[in-house]
Design an enzyme around this catalytic site. Structure first.
Site, short mmCIF file in Angstrom:
data_model
loop_
_atom_site.label_atom_id
_atom_site.label_comp_id
_atom_site.label_asym_id
_atom_site.label_seq_id
_atom_site.Cartn_x
_atom_site.Cartn_y
_atom_site.Cartn_z
N TYR A 195 -1.92 -0.50 10.57
CA TYR A 195 -2.07 -0.91 9.17
C TYR A 195 -0.79 -0.59 8.39
O TYR A 195 -0.27 -1.44 7.66
CB TYR A 195 -3.27 -0.20 8.54
CG TYR A 195 -3.46 -0.52 7.08
CD1 TYR A 195 -3.88 -1.78 6.68
CD2 TYR A 195 -3.23 0.44 6.09
CE1 TYR A 195 -4.05 -2.08 5.33
CE2 TYR A 195 -3.41 0.15 4.75
CZ TYR A 195 -3.83 -1.11 4.38
OH TYR A 195 -3.99 -1.41 3.04
N SER A 213 0.85 -1.19 0.00
CA SER A 213 0.00 0.00 0.00
C SER A 213 0.89 1.24 0.00
O SER A 213 2.05 1.17 0.42
CB SER A 213 -0.86 0.01 1.27
OG SER A 213 -1.53 1.24 1.44
#
Length: 247
Positions: free
Chosen positions: A157, A143
């Site tokens: 995350y 990501s």
């Protein structure tokens, strides 16, 4: 002329929606033999039936990526059906956004289990086969939050996605000259990932942020680009964002 995707056997986790589904459909349309894995068997069955109806080759297996034995069984199913495995797309992921002070420890555990251990278990399942074949391709979905810490809210995350990048780079270095390793680092992409937050204020902020999201097909094309390169070309990293995304 071969597109270097035709007839490759591609296993995709998190394939019941979003990036995984889009990638399975796109690669199947280019002639790949796709093996879809996720927890929602009914949804997988529906997608596989649609791929097959359009002339594609596809099977599915119900899999929880946090279970090594299930990941090994997934790779075995791909080999049993199609004779080999050429590409593993470690796509399954969970994004639970909340401030650290909210102490969503259960969600931290789930993100570590799915985003980090899930990728490691995929590697553990496929690497022996790739070594045996002396070929193979890992594609790990990280990501932009693995490049820059997404805080407040996305700290854990981001930690898992930084880990995916580190694991991918170390893996690339270790596996030698015949196995390829690609990390895909998307920004806001339209998928169910944005629905992973139980913290109300954070969930609302994420939904608002995702108004600029690009379609999952954009990531599917990036994955296809990495796969279609000649064997001696290893696309190690692709970062893609909505043009409007600052972060």
């Amino acid at each position: 002329m071969s597109n270097n995707i035709q007839d490759k056997v591609v296993v995709i986790t998190g394939a019941s929606s979003g990036l995984g589904e889009a990638t399975a459909r796109h690669l199947a349309s280019l002639g790949a033999k796709v093996v879809l894995a996720a927890r929602r068997a009914d949804r997988l069955g529906q997608i596989v039936a649609e791929i097959q109806a359009q002339g594609g080759q596809a099977i599915y297996q119900q899999v929880d990526v946090t279970d090594l034995a299930q990941m090994q069984a997934l790779v075995a199913a791909a080999i049993q059906t199609f004779g080999r495995i050429d590409v593993l797309v470690n796509n399954a992921g969970l994004m639970s956004i909340a401030p650290m002070a909210a102490l969503k420890v259960d969600e931290w555990d789930r993100m570590i289990d799915i985003n980090v251990k899930g990728v490691l278990y995929g590697i553990a399942a496929a690497l022996p086969e790739f070594q045996k074949q002396n070929s193979g391709h890992f594609i790990n979905i990280a990501s932009v939050a693995g490049i820059k810490v997404f805080s407040p809210g996305g700290t854990v995350y981001s930690g898992t996605k930084f880990a995916v990048r580190a694991i991918s780079e170390g893996l690339r270095h270790e596996v030698g000259a015949n196995i390829r390793t690609t990390t895909i680092e998307p920004g806001a992409v339209d998928s169910e990932l944005k629905l992973g937050s139980s913290h109300e204020a954070s969930a609302n902020a994420v939904k608002d942020f995702y108004k600029i999201a690009i379609p999952a097909s954009a990531v599917a094309r990036a994955i296809a680009y990495a796969i279609e390169q000649p064997a001696e070309v290893d696309i190690n990293e692709i970062v893609l964002r909505p043009t409007a995304q600052e972060f």
